[in-house]
Design an enzyme around this catalytic site. Structure first.
Site, short mmCIF file in Angstrom:
data_model
loop_
_atom_site.label_atom_id
_atom_site.label_comp_id
_atom_site.label_asym_id
_atom_site.label_seq_id
_atom_site.Cartn_x
_atom_site.Cartn_y
_atom_site.Cartn_z
N TYR A 113 -23.79 5.56 -0.47
CA TYR A 113 -22.53 6.33 -0.47
C TYR A 113 -22.60 7.46 -1.50
O TYR A 113 -22.12 8.57 -1.25
CB TYR A 113 -21.34 5.42 -0.77
CG TYR A 113 -20.98 4.52 0.38
CD1 TYR A 113 -20.11 4.94 1.39
CD2 TYR A 113 -21.52 3.24 0.48
CE1 TYR A 113 -19.79 4.11 2.46
CE2 TYR A 113 -21.22 2.41 1.55
CZ TYR A 113 -20.36 2.84 2.53
OH TYR A 113 -20.06 2.03 3.59
N ARG A 169 0.85 -1.21 0.00
CA ARG A 169 0.00 0.00 0.00
C ARG A 169 0.88 1.25 0.00
O ARG A 169 0.58 2.22 -0.71
CB ARG A 169 -0.89 -0.06 1.24
CG ARG A 169 -1.60 1.19 1.63
CD ARG A 169 -3.05 1.15 1.20
NE ARG A 169 -3.90 2.03 1.97
CZ ARG A 169 -3.84 3.35 1.97
NH1 ARG A 169 -2.91 3.97 1.29
NH2 ARG A 169 -4.70 4.05 2.69
N ASP A 184 -12.67 -2.14 -4.67
CA ASP A 184 -13.59 -1.57 -3.68
C ASP A 184 -14.94 -1.38 -4.34
O ASP A 184 -15.02 -1.12 -5.55
CB ASP A 184 -13.08 -0.22 -3.16
CG ASP A 184 -13.80 0.17 -1.88
OD1 ASP A 184 -13.38 -0.28 -0.80
OD2 ASP A 184 -14.82 0.87 -1.97
#
Ligand code: CP3
Length: 345
Positions: A152, A39, A76
């Protein structure tokens, strides 16, 4: 030469296994030091998701460490709004941020025809993974369910009660319905692309399914998922789909029957007798409390044993009731796998 069977796919076809196959939601993530290293190398979280080489690497990390029966594509659920042209960012410690969509005019800014470049990177990750994974490891593609992704998009990020989306749905069901329809169609294309690239099974994450009363649940959760499953089945009859309508334990049986999903992932609130009952009609996945993986020790062992005993003889995939949390000690995951796979006791 016959290839070894893929235990998880057999289970999704309804065949119970003496030792249930296992994977864990969020099995790639911050609890693993090797994830944190990759990451950092990627820069941001979205760079990691959109760089096939690195996204494939973090997908493989938990497989190397623990030998799970399935790998889940690293991506995601919010890549769908991002690819549609609703720019997404992740601020450290704050979660996702999007420019909110609350009107027909804002809805018109979304471009389903423009998703290809970003989706293409995800499909490339899938293709790499199918090449790199052992044959017996199932590759799970995924997306968010239209309702959860909409919550969202409408709030402009995470929210505790999904109030903005619920309010739009009550105030203007036709307008909100157009957002849900758009997400349903785009999600089918997205999952279909993942299958074409090599995904063996699909999961639809409906994290906020439990925030709706029964009539709204039918309209915004059950109905779009049913349409997605039907469209995917007609295009890819061999590819099983798992749904995760989190927070909807009391409606799980009716939801599974209506949507015709192959697998139903249960959250932590589902009682074991209800899970066992559900296992007579559909393959069940779940539902260990992710906090037990933080605690570890005999409490973890006891619940692993209880789940295995409750689901014995039924088509069952061992998993958590929600994702692994970042403070999970990696050795507790190893303990869980060892306990689950031990043949006596
Ligand atoms: O399960 C896996 O290992 C595959 C990858 C995956 C991620 N997110 C990676 C991720 C999957 C399947 C998801 C699904 C997802 N994303 C859901 C549905 C499932 C659920 O957990 O309820 C939701 C609601 C999201 C949206 C999302 N993504 C939020 C709210 C956040 C911030 C909160 C957090 O945990 O940081 C993310 C970020 C995210 N997605 C991370 C990972 C590994 C952490 C990012 C980081 O490395 O900093």
């Amino acid at each position: 030469m016959t290839r070894p069977t893929r235990k998880l796919l057999e289970t999704l076809k309804g065949h119970a296994q003496p030792i249930p196959p296992v994977w864990l939601m969020r099995q790639a993530g911050r609890y693993l030091p090797e994830y944190r290293a990759t990451r950092t190398k990627a820069g941001g979280f979205l760079d990691l998701c959109y760089t096939p080489e690195l996204a494939a690497e973090v997908t493989l990390q938990p497989i190397r460490r623990y030998g799970f029966d399935a790998a889940i594509l690293f991506a995601d659920i919010l890549l769908v709004p991002d690819a549609l042209g609703q720019p997404l960012s992740f601020q450290e410690g704050e979660g996702p941020k999007l420019a909110p969509i609350r009107s027909e005019a804002e809805l018109a800014t979304l471009k389903p025809e423009a998703t290809r470049p970003k989706f293409g990177r995800v499909f490339e990750t899938v293709a790499r993974l199918r090449q790199d994974l052992p044959h017996e490891t199932t590759l799970i593609g995924f997306c968010g369910a239209p309702w959860t992704v909409a919550t969202y998009m409408v709030a402009g990020g995470g929210s505790s009660d999904q109030a903005d989306a619920r309010a739009w749905a009550y105030r203007d069901p036709a307008g909100f319905g157009r957002l849900i329809d758009l997400l349903t169609d785009v999600s089918v294309e997205y999952l279909s692309g993942q299958v074409a690239a090599g995904a063996d099974a699909l999961q639809i994450f409906d994290t906020w399914a439990g925030s709706l009363p029964d009539n709204e649940f039918a309209r915004w959760v059950t109905e779009p998922t049913t349409r997605m499953v039907a469209a995917l089945k007609s295009r890819h009859p061999e590819i099983p789909t798992i749904a995760f309508p989190r927070g909807a334990a009391s409606q799980a049986k009716a939801f599974a029957a209506a949507t015709k999903v192959d697998g139903l992932s249960c959250d932590t609130s589902m009682p074991l007798p209800a899970m066992a009952d559900l296992g007579d009609t559909v393959c069940v996945q779940g539902n260990l409390d992710p906090l037990l993986l933080v605690a570890g020790g005999p409490a973890l062992d006891a619940r692993v044993d209880a789940l295995k005993a409750a689901m014995a003889g039924k088509p069952y995939i061992f998993n958590l009731g929600h994702g692994i949390v970042p403070q999970t000690p990696p050795e507790n995951v190893a303990r869980l796998i060892a306990r689950l796979r031990q043949t006596s006791g």
